[in-house]
Design an enzyme around this catalytic site. Structure first.
Site, PDB file in Angstrom:
ATOM      1  N   LYS A 197       0.624 -10.502  20.417  1.00  0.00           N
ATOM      2  CA  LYS A 197      -0.239  -9.366  20.755  1.00  0.00           C
ATOM      3  C   LYS A 197      -0.021  -8.905  22.185  1.00  0.00           C
ATOM      4  O   LYS A 197      -0.165  -7.720  22.486  1.00  0.00           O
ATOM      5  CB  LYS A 197      -1.706  -9.734  20.536  1.00  0.00           C
ATOM      6  CG  LYS A 197      -2.075  -9.884  19.078  1.00  0.00           C
ATOM      7  CD  LYS A 197      -3.579 -10.013  18.920  1.00  0.00           C
ATOM      8  CE  LYS A 197      -3.956 -10.354  17.500  1.00  0.00           C
ATOM      9  NZ  LYS A 197      -5.373 -10.699  17.356  1.00  0.00           N
ATOM     10  N   LYS A 217       3.636 -10.884   7.761  1.00  0.00           N
ATOM     11  CA  LYS A 217       2.344 -11.060   7.092  1.00  0.00           C
ATOM     12  C   LYS A 217       1.583  -9.732   7.022  1.00  0.00           C
ATOM     13  O   LYS A 217       1.775  -8.851   7.871  1.00  0.00           O
ATOM     14  CB  LYS A 217       1.512 -12.145   7.769  1.00  0.00           C
ATOM     15  CG  LYS A 217       0.961 -11.772   9.085  1.00  0.00           C
ATOM     16  CD  LYS A 217      -0.079 -12.763   9.600  1.00  0.00           C
ATOM     17  CE  LYS A 217      -0.695 -12.099  10.811  1.00  0.00           C
ATOM     18  NZ  LYS A 217      -1.586 -12.772  11.623  1.00  0.00           N
ATOM     19  N   LYS A 239      -3.892  -6.157   9.846  1.00  0.00           N
ATOM     20  CA  LYS A 239      -4.667  -4.942  10.142  1.00  0.00           C
ATOM     21  C   LYS A 239      -3.964  -4.084  11.170  1.00  0.00           C
ATOM     22  O   LYS A 239      -4.199  -2.883  11.254  1.00  0.00           O
ATOM     23  CB  LYS A 239      -6.026  -5.337  10.737  1.00  0.00           C
ATOM     24  CG  LYS A 239      -6.977  -5.994   9.779  1.00  0.00           C
ATOM     25  CD  LYS A 239      -8.225  -6.465  10.547  1.00  0.00           C
ATOM     26  CE  LYS A 239      -9.035  -7.436   9.706  1.00  0.00           C
ATOM     27  NZ  LYS A 239     -10.010  -8.193  10.493  1.00  0.00           N
TER      28      LYS A 239
HETATM   29  P1  TYM Z   1      -8.816 -12.305  11.476  1.00  0.00           P
HETATM   30  O1  TYM Z   1      -9.980 -11.390  11.582  1.00  0.00           O
HETATM   31  O2  TYM Z   1      -7.494 -11.859  11.997  1.00  0.00           O
HETATM   32  O3  TYM Z   1      -8.596 -12.745   9.980  1.00  0.00           O
HETATM   33  C1  TYM Z   1      -9.670 -13.249   9.204  1.00  0.00           C
HETATM   34  C2  TYM Z   1      -9.182 -14.316   8.245  1.00  0.00           C
HETATM   35  O4  TYM Z   1      -8.169 -13.785   7.395  1.00  0.00           O
HETATM   36  C3  TYM Z   1      -7.013 -14.622   7.447  1.00  0.00           C
HETATM   37  N1  TYM Z   1      -5.825 -13.769   7.303  1.00  0.00           N
HETATM   38  C4  TYM Z   1      -4.870 -13.958   6.358  1.00  0.00           C
HETATM   39  N2  TYM Z   1      -4.756 -14.868   5.381  1.00  0.00           N
HETATM   40  C5  TYM Z   1      -3.687 -14.762   4.568  1.00  0.00           C
HETATM   41  N3  TYM Z   1      -2.741 -13.813   4.695  1.00  0.00           N
HETATM   42  C6  TYM Z   1      -2.808 -12.882   5.658  1.00  0.00           C
HETATM   43  N4  TYM Z   1      -1.882 -11.931   5.754  1.00  0.00           N
HETATM   44  C7  TYM Z   1      -3.919 -12.921   6.554  1.00  0.00           C
HETATM   45  N5  TYM Z   1      -4.320 -12.168   7.599  1.00  0.00           N
HETATM   46  C8  TYM Z   1      -5.479 -12.699   8.052  1.00  0.00           C
HETATM   47  C9  TYM Z   1      -7.082 -15.285   8.798  1.00  0.00           C
HETATM   48  O5  TYM Z   1      -6.348 -16.488   8.825  1.00  0.00           O
HETATM   49  C10 TYM Z   1      -8.571 -15.526   8.960  1.00  0.00           C
HETATM   50  O6  TYM Z   1      -8.968 -16.708   8.301  1.00  0.00           O
HETATM   51  N6  TYM Z   1      -9.537 -15.637  15.099  1.00  0.00           N
HETATM   52  C11 TYM Z   1      -9.911 -15.265  13.766  1.00  0.00           C
HETATM   53  C12 TYM Z   1     -11.390 -15.027  13.584  1.00  0.00           C
HETATM   54  C13 TYM Z   1     -12.279 -16.106  14.103  1.00  0.00           C
HETATM   55  C14 TYM Z   1     -12.540 -17.334  13.468  1.00  0.00           C
HETATM   56  C15 TYM Z   1     -13.483 -18.006  14.311  1.00  0.00           C
HETATM   57  C16 TYM Z   1     -12.082 -17.938  12.290  1.00  0.00           C
HETATM   58  C17 TYM Z   1     -13.008 -16.071  15.245  1.00  0.00           C
HETATM   59  N7  TYM Z   1     -13.756 -17.199  15.367  1.00  0.00           N
HETATM   60  C18 TYM Z   1     -13.965 -19.271  13.986  1.00  0.00           C
HETATM   61  C19 TYM Z   1     -12.564 -19.203  11.986  1.00  0.00           C
HETATM   62  C20 TYM Z   1     -13.493 -19.857  12.820  1.00  0.00           C
HETATM   63  C21 TYM Z   1      -9.208 -13.979  13.396  1.00  0.00           C
HETATM   64  O7  TYM Z   1      -8.819 -13.210  14.212  1.00  0.00           O
HETATM   65  O8  TYM Z   1      -9.180 -13.727  12.093  1.00  0.00           O
END
Ligand code: TYM
Length: 337
Positions: A114, A200, A203
């Site tokens: 990023k 992958k 968003k």
């Molecule tokens: P975020 O918002 O990017 O994504 C949310 C969840 O979706 C999963 N994910 C995917 N899984 C499979 N294939 C994909 N292409 C894909 N893209 C996204 C992510 O692994 C995630 O589980 N840092 C985290 C959010 C967060 C969080 C936390 C998660 C903040 N605090 C505490 C767990 C515990 C994030 O940016 O997810």
């Protein structure tokens, strides 16, 4: 209840949720929620680590909370809340910042990826993002954290922070912070882009055609699958390293139809894309339809959603405050009078 293990996870309110978020994370939360005491937050503080639009932040945040419910999060087992509504997340982040070495954060793959996109003057928040994530998890003394594959490194960092904190500030055999385990399912943990099976689904991909969002209309889904990247080989197979798109699309079909891998492999082994694409389209539309209907119902009743989030905040805050007191006491702080 008291003996149940605790789960915490979250999703950022940056735009819409896509099939990766659903299949990698939320679907798993729904499936396991009956076995645990669950906390699911909408991580709106994380959402501002990349440039954001203040005019839509609150609306998007509510929309994600509604999607949690629409996907099947059950309030009998789970608590839904908004991260920024519980100030302890920021406070614990600061305390953990002061014990986290800079190079641990500079090593994070997501930061590196990023940071390249942000150019020269990368925000401090982007670097610090995994510490805020650690605070989310540790405030609730979570045992398990169900996430997609891309969050694995952040979970490892969280565990390193726990070990360092307990080593520096806890008495031996009386840890203050609990070591959480990631829960990463094999299938769906890495849903790939529709336009490039080696990247992958994300968003932040500039092309809308690369992802299917949970709220996409039937027409949009049809168009995206029609245009998605395939290969010229007839007969569809899983796990062929030369055919990443094929593996990804079959996996999507498997997860959205609820069929087993063996069933899908047998059904599709002689198919061509012309036959498979309409099948995947129909399956995707049918799988998302009940979620979309429930989402629109919930969004039409703002009072209900607000009450869910108010209750959620109260429950979350009770636990978060307790942990914060323990952490501050261990670090030697005086308590407020
Ligand atoms: P975020 O918002 O990017 O994504 C949310 C969840 O979706 C999963 N994910 C995917 N899984 C499979 N294939 C994909 N292409 C894909 N893209 C996204 C992510 O692994 C995630 O589980 N840092 C985290 C959010 C967060 C969080 C936390 C998660 C903040 N605090 C505490 C767990 C515990 C994030 O940016 O997810």
């Amino acid at each position: 209840m008291g003996t149940q293990q605790r789960v915490l996870s979250g999703v950022q309110p940056t735009g819409n949720l896509h099939l990766g978020n659903y299949l990698g994370a939320i679907r798993n939360w729904v499936e396991i929620q009956h076995q645990y005491d669950n906390y699911f937050c909408v991580v709106d503080l994380h959402a501002i680590t990349v440039p954001h639009n203040p005019a839509i932040l609150a609306g998007d945040t509510y929309g994600i909370a509604a999607l949690y419910l629409a996907c099947g999060i059950d309030l009998q087992h789970s608590t839904i809340f908004i991260q920024s509504h519980v100030p302890a997340h920021c406070e614990l982040t600061w305390l953990l910042n002061c014990i986290t070495p800079l190079n641990w954060l500079e090593d994070m793959i997501q930061f590196k990826e990023k940071a390249v996109k942000q150019g020269e003057n990368v925000g401090v928040g982007l670097l610090d993002y995994p510490v805020l994530m650690a605070a989310d998890i540790l405030l609730y003394q979570a045992d398990k954290v169900p996430v997609g594959e891309d969050q694995k490194q952040h979970l490892e960092l969280t565990r390193d922070i726990v070990n360092r904190f307990n080593h520096q500030f806890a008495k031996q055999d009386e840890p203050v912070l609990k070591l959480p385990d990631p829960l990463i399912r094999k299938e769906g943990a890495r849903v790939m882009s529709l336009t490039d099976g080696t990247k992958k689904m994300s968003k932040s991909d500039p092309s809308e055609l690369s992802r299917i969002n949970l709220l996409d209309s039937a027409d949009e889904i049809t168009k995206k699958i029609k245009r998605c990247k395939t290969d010229p080989v007839r007969g569809l197979t899983f796990d062929d390293a030369e055919r990443p798109e094929c593996n990804n699309l079959l996996t999507l079909y498997m997860l959205l139809s609820g069929k087993t891998k063996a069933e899908v492999a047998a059904e599709c082994e002689d198919m061509g894309w012309g036959q498979f694409k309409p099948l995947l389209t129909e399956t995707t539309i049918a799988a998302l339809k009940p979620i979309q209907e429930k989402y629109h119902q919930i969004m039409a009743d703002k009072g209900y959603l607000e009450s869910v989030l108010r209750d959620g905040r109260e429950k979350a805050e009770d636990i978060a405050k307790q942990t914060l007191i323990q952490v501050k006491a261990a670090m030697g702080y005086s308590m407020p009078l």
